[in-house]
Scaffold this active site. Structure first.
Site, PDB file in Angstrom:
ATOM      1  N   ARG A 137       9.915   0.868  -8.003  1.00  0.00           N
ATOM      2  CA  ARG A 137      10.099   1.921  -6.985  1.00  0.00           C
ATOM      3  C   ARG A 137      11.560   2.348  -6.803  1.00  0.00           C
ATOM      4  O   ARG A 137      11.969   2.738  -5.716  1.00  0.00           O
ATOM      5  CB  ARG A 137       9.555   1.483  -5.622  1.00  0.00           C
ATOM      6  CG  ARG A 137       8.068   1.218  -5.585  1.00  0.00           C
ATOM      7  CD  ARG A 137       7.267   2.516  -5.690  1.00  0.00           C
ATOM      8  NE  ARG A 137       5.885   2.310  -5.297  1.00  0.00           N
ATOM      9  CZ  ARG A 137       4.919   1.865  -6.105  1.00  0.00           C
ATOM     10  NH1 ARG A 137       5.176   1.611  -7.385  1.00  0.00           N
ATOM     11  NH2 ARG A 137       3.692   1.698  -5.653  1.00  0.00           N
ATOM     12  N   SER A 143       2.516   3.439   1.122  1.00  0.00           N
ATOM     13  CA  SER A 143       3.049   2.099   1.406  1.00  0.00           C
ATOM     14  C   SER A 143       4.379   2.220   2.134  1.00  0.00           C
ATOM     15  O   SER A 143       5.276   2.918   1.687  1.00  0.00           O
ATOM     16  CB  SER A 143       3.279   1.321   0.112  1.00  0.00           C
ATOM     17  OG  SER A 143       2.049   1.063  -0.514  1.00  0.00           O
ATOM     18  N   GLU A 174      10.139   1.126   1.541  1.00  0.00           N
ATOM     19  CA  GLU A 174       9.930   1.982   0.368  1.00  0.00           C
ATOM     20  C   GLU A 174      10.113   3.439   0.801  1.00  0.00           C
ATOM     21  O   GLU A 174      10.690   4.265   0.099  1.00  0.00           O
ATOM     22  CB  GLU A 174       8.526   1.778  -0.205  1.00  0.00           C
ATOM     23  CG  GLU A 174       8.218   2.777  -1.318  1.00  0.00           C
ATOM     24  CD  GLU A 174       6.822   2.639  -1.919  1.00  0.00           C
ATOM     25  OE1 GLU A 174       6.350   1.506  -2.093  1.00  0.00           O
ATOM     26  OE2 GLU A 174       6.226   3.679  -2.235  1.00  0.00           O
TER      27      GLU A 174
HETATM   28  N1  EPU Z   1      -3.674  -7.489   1.364  1.00  0.00           N
HETATM   29  C1  EPU Z   1      -3.985  -8.226   2.486  1.00  0.00           C
HETATM   30  N2  EPU Z   1      -4.072  -7.561   3.677  1.00  0.00           N
HETATM   31  C2  EPU Z   1      -3.854  -6.225   3.803  1.00  0.00           C
HETATM   32  C3  EPU Z   1      -3.510  -5.491   2.654  1.00  0.00           C
HETATM   33  C4  EPU Z   1      -3.423  -6.143   1.437  1.00  0.00           C
HETATM   34  O1  EPU Z   1      -4.195  -9.418   2.416  1.00  0.00           O
HETATM   35  O2  EPU Z   1      -3.926  -5.708   4.917  1.00  0.00           O
HETATM   36  C5  EPU Z   1      -3.587  -8.176   0.057  1.00  0.00           C
HETATM   37  C6  EPU Z   1      -4.700  -7.697  -0.883  1.00  0.00           C
HETATM   38  O3  EPU Z   1      -5.870  -8.422  -0.702  1.00  0.00           O
HETATM   39  C7  EPU Z   1      -4.072  -7.925  -2.229  1.00  0.00           C
HETATM   40  C8  EPU Z   1      -2.585  -7.712  -1.996  1.00  0.00           C
HETATM   41  O4  EPU Z   1      -2.374  -7.837  -0.592  1.00  0.00           O
HETATM   42  O5  EPU Z   1      -4.267  -9.254  -2.638  1.00  0.00           O
HETATM   43  C9  EPU Z   1      -2.084  -6.363  -2.501  1.00  0.00           C
HETATM   44  O6  EPU Z   1      -2.758  -5.296  -1.862  1.00  0.00           O
HETATM   45  P1  EPU Z   1      -3.229  -3.992  -2.657  1.00  0.00           P
HETATM   46  O7  EPU Z   1      -4.032  -4.370  -3.853  1.00  0.00           O
HETATM   47  O8  EPU Z   1      -3.847  -3.066  -1.668  1.00  0.00           O
HETATM   48  O9  EPU Z   1      -1.927  -3.353  -3.240  1.00  0.00           O
HETATM   49  P2  EPU Z   1      -0.475  -3.157  -2.617  1.00  0.00           P
HETATM   50  O10 EPU Z   1       0.423  -4.090  -3.324  1.00  0.00           O
HETATM   51  O11 EPU Z   1      -0.509  -3.234  -1.148  1.00  0.00           O
HETATM   52  C10 EPU Z   1       0.353  -1.375  -4.328  1.00  0.00           C
HETATM   53  C11 EPU Z   1       1.252  -0.181  -4.170  1.00  0.00           C
HETATM   54  C12 EPU Z   1       0.435   1.052  -3.820  1.00  0.00           C
HETATM   55  C13 EPU Z   1      -0.650   1.266  -4.854  1.00  0.00           C
HETATM   56  C14 EPU Z   1      -1.518   0.015  -4.944  1.00  0.00           C
HETATM   57  C15 EPU Z   1      -2.576   0.103  -6.025  1.00  0.00           C
HETATM   58  C16 EPU Z   1       3.414  -0.964  -3.354  1.00  0.00           C
HETATM   59  C17 EPU Z   1       4.300  -1.134  -2.171  1.00  0.00           C
HETATM   60  N3  EPU Z   1       2.223  -0.430  -3.116  1.00  0.00           N
HETATM   61  O12 EPU Z   1      -0.179  -1.651  -3.038  1.00  0.00           O
HETATM   62  O13 EPU Z   1       1.323   2.161  -3.851  1.00  0.00           O
HETATM   63  O14 EPU Z   1      -1.456   2.381  -4.530  1.00  0.00           O
HETATM   64  O15 EPU Z   1      -0.682  -1.124  -5.267  1.00  0.00           O
HETATM   65  O16 EPU Z   1      -1.999  -0.039  -7.254  1.00  0.00           O
HETATM   66  O17 EPU Z   1       3.823  -1.280  -4.472  1.00  0.00           O
HETATM   67  C18 EPU Z   1       2.750   3.511  -2.501  1.00  0.00           C
HETATM   68  O18 EPU Z   1       3.690   3.060  -3.153  1.00  0.00           O
HETATM   69  O19 EPU Z   1       2.919   4.357  -1.585  1.00  0.00           O
HETATM   70  C19 EPU Z   1       1.400   3.024  -2.781  1.00  0.00           C
HETATM   71  C20 EPU Z   1       0.366   3.392  -2.046  1.00  0.00           C
END
Ligand code: EPU
Length: 301
Positions: free
Chosen positions: A173, A224, A294
């Site tokens: 990012r 995010s 971010e």
């Molecule tokens: N999780 C929790 N509780 C929550 C949310 C998430 O325990 O309330 C856990 C999930 O179970 C999972 C982990 O945290 O094990 C990661 O969550 P998720 O798979 O939803 O992905 P993320 O890391 O939160 C990232 C990107 C998103 C992108 C998704 C899908 C970042 C900061 N975010 O989210 O990007 O859409 O992966 O690939 O890297 C963005 O950058 O604006 C964005 C939406």
């Protein structure tokens, strides 16, 4: 005020004064820009940026407004609203696309799908423009701009430059541009694609969309809020700190996903900011982890 007269002389009727920015952001939050100029091509964008640099007037670029939090005091100076939308596909054995920076990334991915061009399926649900994506190395589902960009056409204070992907020094990012390596505006980008079938590309897009729907809240937000810290997830940490559903004013940490802060209606940017600080404080006190934004804070705070 000479500033207005100078701007009027350069931009004519395209110059708008005192324009509320909330409608131009995905979170629907933010105060007024002193001035707003909408550009409709990379050419116009380059010309606008050069004029403003020459006039030594500060300006802020706004594309999809999806990764920014605009303060309620708004932006002093000029906002350039990027609506440069040309797209040129180059088919053949190694297909590519040259795309102006105001194109919405998800629209580009869907246009690729309709032509049976793959590679950007992950971007079909990514909000924001190509310009913002190139600047911040947008990514989702294992894909990111760094894996597809061939070069970016930039305007720097030295003039038009073509930066190969290496020069953008992409990280998670972030990019050399985001880190402030040069005063530059992204005019366009060339991205590599893959030959596939309409069916193959569409199926992948449908799968990613379903995953996003299942894990991320609908409605007005900035995507995010924080970067994932090394080896962990911001959403998981905020969740484990018991903060999901927490509200300040009409700003709410989503009950669906802890790293999404949603606008429950007429939200003040200062309330979102307070919620950001609360989440950072609680997560730090509970887990000793500092959550880095971010989302970019724009305007006068
Ligand atoms: N999780 C929790 N509780 C929550 C949310 C998430 O325990 O309330 C856990 C999930 O179970 C999972 C982990 O945290 O094990 C990661 O969550 P998720 O798979 O939803 O992905 P993320 O890391 O939160 C990232 C990107 C998103 C992108 C998704 C899908 C970042 C900061 N975010 O989210 O990007 O859409 O992966 O690939 O890297 C963005 O950058 O604006 C964005 C939406």
């Amino acid at each position: 005020m000479t500033e207005v007269a100078d701007l009027r002389a350069v931009f004519g009727d395209r110059l708008q004064e005192n324009v509320l920015l909330a409608p131009y952001t995905s979170a629907r939050i933010g105060g007024p820009a002193d001035f707003l100029v909408m550009v409709k091509s990379a050419e116009e964008l380059g010309a606008a940026a050069s004029h403003l640099w020459e006039m030594k007037l500060p300006f802020v670029m706004l594309g999809g407004g999806s990764n920014v939090l605009v303060s309620e005091r708004g932006v002093r100076g000029v906002v350039i609203l990027n609506r440069a939308k040309e797209v040129r596909f180059m088919r053949g054995e190694n297909p590519k696309v040259w795309v102006e920076s105001g194109v919405i990334f998800s629209n580009l991915a869907n246009r690729c799908a309709a032509l049976g061009l793959g590679g950007l399926e992950w971007a079909a649900t990514v909000p924001g423009t190509i310009g913002g994506a190139v600047h911040g190395n947008a990514g989702a589902f294992g894909g990111e701009v760094a894996g597809h960009l061939i070069y970016a056409d930039l305007l720097t204070e030295r003039g038009r430059e073509q930066w190969p992907v290496e020069k953008l020094e992409y990280g998670y990012r972030t990019s050399s541009l985001k880190r402030g390596a040069a005063r530059a505006v992204v005019l366009a980008a060339e991205l590599s694609l893959k030959n596939a079938t309409v069916e193959e590309v569409s199926v992948k897009i449908a799968q990613f969309s379903a995953r996003r729907k299942a894990t991320q809240p609908p409605g007005a937000s900035m995507g995010s809020m924080f970067k994932n810290p090394p080896g962990d997830f911001a959403g998981r940490l905020i969740d484990a700190a018991g903060l999901k559903g927490t509200r300040i004013g009409n700003a709410e940490i989503s009950a669906v996903h802890g790293n999404f802060f949603v606008n429950r209606g007429e939200t003040r940017a200062s309330d979102v900011r307070a919620l950001i600080e609360l989440a950072q404080k609680e997560v730090f006190e509970t887990f000793g982890v500092h959550l880095e934004l971010e989302v970019e804070l724009i305007g006068e705070w």
